[in-house]
Write a protein that holds these residues in place. Structure first.
Motif, PDB file in Angstrom:
ATOM      1  N   ASP B 282       0.765  -0.984   0.098  1.00  0.00           N
ATOM      2  CA  ASP B 282      -0.013  -0.053  -0.089  1.00  0.00           C
ATOM      3  C   ASP B 282       1.555   0.870  -0.052  1.00  0.00           C
ATOM      4  O   ASP B 282       1.975   1.035  -0.323  1.00  0.00           O
ATOM      5  N   HIS B 283       0.520   2.201   0.426  1.00  0.00           N
ATOM      6  CA  HIS B 283       0.660   4.212  -0.512  1.00  0.00           C
ATOM      7  C   HIS B 283       1.977   3.826   1.145  1.00  0.00           C
ATOM      8  O   HIS B 283       2.767   5.026   1.605  1.00  0.00           O
ATOM      9  N   ASP B 284       1.740   2.965   2.518  1.00  0.00           N
ATOM     10  CA  ASP B 284       2.644   2.847   3.734  1.00  0.00           C
ATOM     11  C   ASP B 284       3.647   1.598   3.037  1.00  0.00           C
ATOM     12  O   ASP B 284       4.186   1.868   4.290  1.00  0.00           O
TER      13      ASP B 284
END
Lengths: 354, 354
Positions: B282-284
């Motif tokens: 994911d974006h993290d």
């Protein structure tokens, strides 16, 4: 006072099994410890447990051989209705003397100091007919608690110091909490009150008249079959309000505080529980229970409650709680935010995990 | 080559279910992916799987509808006996052409590039009767792999570049690995070899005579009922030795290397698996699978493989692997050290968790 749903110890605590019914710390569920701790100060038949309807079976099982009174609130309305109801029932049971209103989910490390403070509070409440509260002597600049500012000292034949309360203060920011600590004139508000039933009911009449009139409508049904129905009707109309906000912060009568250094904690999060367990950590400050294997971990708390191996490697300040249907892994410093998980479960309709 | 016990993916991999039999990455167990990836280069009845006795049922189930040959080693003796045995069997099956010796637990991201290199290696092995190895073009200063130093370039009608091998080099320290990378003349040794059976057997005769004589004793029993018993006798007397150490580092015959940029990884740890999954984070930069809830986590890998909720809060670079009977929580950077957990389980006699 054993109401409250307790999401803070998820996944160990659940809606149907909140903190006060769990062995969070100590040998017994917290509600049992709260009763036991009173020792000779109260007989079992003088104890009134007020709790949510859904927890009655649990409480009945825990106290099956003890003649405590179990009172079910149809719905939680915060502490003012609970304390008002408790006062009404204590009065009905024939108590004219002081009653202690105690949260059932707190930890108290020094029982003797607590009981002495409670006795002093009772003596003062009896002679002055005032509401007396315990003030926990702060051990740090805690921002998670409300504070009680002390006023003039009370002289008399009391066992412990006592003061008039100057004011009740909301949870402070860190700087303010540090000032309070340096000042020395502030105590933590543990939500523990001692007063005669008449004093509580009079305070309700003066500051929460709707609650008072509800309690008065309830009075004739006490001890009859009509009580549950009457309680339901009265409670459904009540506004939730805390005893602190609804009465203590508003009352113009004198209120007293007994300073108390009794190793108190509200055990409000996994982090505060970990702090209470510092006598049981290893040399790397890890707490573990159950089938846990820790290799090169520090400052971590690992609970295996599902009979399954939990192996941890190289963790720092980590919280691991394993249960049969849900597992929590978190930064222990952020355990206050566990509500976020519970909120998301609610949103996703995963009621079986709540 | 599907032997090996695989502790590196504990608790997902176990003694009875090592990495090569698991869906570690990709759609199928790694041993199946290794076979499938060869496409038209080899028919199923030309494939020989060599694996541990205890994994035969698993392999037979995986290949139940495919006519691959399954050969059980009574006990693992590292890669030289395995490759010698493979060469002997390939010869018995009538192959005089080049054979590829492939570890069954590697990941290859770029199949076409891999197959081209393999075809080039086969052509070179066929014409020169030398052992040809694939050299993986390094993508970083990796200290976990052995290296191959290239020598003179080979000219000819090959599809890809090819070089004589100048030397095989042990796993370097970081500074040396950086020099290798800057130099450009070094490849990762993936343990992938291509050679005709005769070439392999001759090399065994020259450099591992005990292995060779064992293989020769085995030869008459090939294809008969006596084979398993004969294999057991031969294997029990063999010393474990790797093909790299026993032959490649010692041979005085020319050895060739085909540089290959095929997205190869030996998937040697949870951390390297996490690195391979960067297209699925994911974006993290969190990877998750199964019933996982991640709140404010970064750089973490969370696998729920027990059908149970795994809720994570505030984690950084953390590895969580949940299975029905064991749970791993680790600093992902330290996943190379998972052996410590397995070693402790062994010591404590917890064989059911191995």
């Amino acid at each position: 006072m054993a109401g409250g749903s307790g999401t803070r110890f998820w996944p160990y605590s659940r809606k149907r099994r909140p903190k006060q019914f769990l062995h969070i710390i100590g040998e017994s569920p917290m509600v049992v410890e709260t009763c036991d701790r009173l020792g000779t100060l109260a007989r079992d038949d003088e104890l009134i447990l007020i709790l949510g309807e859904e927890h009655v079976p649990e409480a009945e099982a825990l106290f099956s051989d003890r003649p405590v009174h179990i009172l079910a609130e149809p719905v939680g309305k915060n502490t003012a209705p609970c304390i008002g109801l408790g006062a009404l029932c204590a009065s009905h049971l024939g108590s004219n003397g002081p009653v202690a209103f105690l949260p059932a989910d707190h930890f108290i490390g020094k029982k003797a100091a607590f009981l002495e403070a409670l006795e002093t509070a009772a003596a003062l409440a009896d002679t002055t007919k005032a509401i007396v509260t315990l003030g926990i002597i702060p051990s740090g600049p805690e921002t998670g608690y409300g504070y009680i500012q002390k006023g003039d000292a009370i002289s008399g034949k009391l066992r412990e110091e006592a003061y008039r309360v100057s004011s009740f203060v909301e949870k402070p920011d860190l700087d303010t909490a540090r000032q309070y600590l340096a000042d020395g004139g502030y105590f933590w508000n543990a939500g523990i009150f001692v007063a005669t039933p008449d004093t509580v009911l009079t305070a309700c009449r003066n500051y929460l008249p709707e609650l008072y009139s509800g309690l008065m409508r309830l009075q004739p049904s006490l001890g009859t079959d009509r009580f549950p129905q009457a309680l339901e009707e009265v409670y459904s109309a009540l506004k939730p309000v805390s005893f602190d906000y609804g009465i203590m912060e508003k009352t113009e009568e004198p209120v007293f505080v007994i300073p108390c250094e009794c190793g108190w904690s509200d055990v409000g999060s996994w982090a505060s529980l970990y702090a209470l367990r510092q006598d049981r950590v290893d040399h790397d400050h890890n707490y573990s229970e159950g089938e846990a294997m820790l290799i090169d971990c520090r400052g971590s708390s690992v609970s295996s409650r599902a009979g399954r191996l939990v192996a941890c490697l190289g963790l720092r300040n980590c919280l691991v709680v394993d249960t049969p249907d849900a597992l929590l892994v978190a930064d222990i410093e952020r355990s206050q935010e566990i509500r976020k998980i519970v909120d998301r479960l609610k949103k996703e309709g995963k009621d079986d995990l709540l």
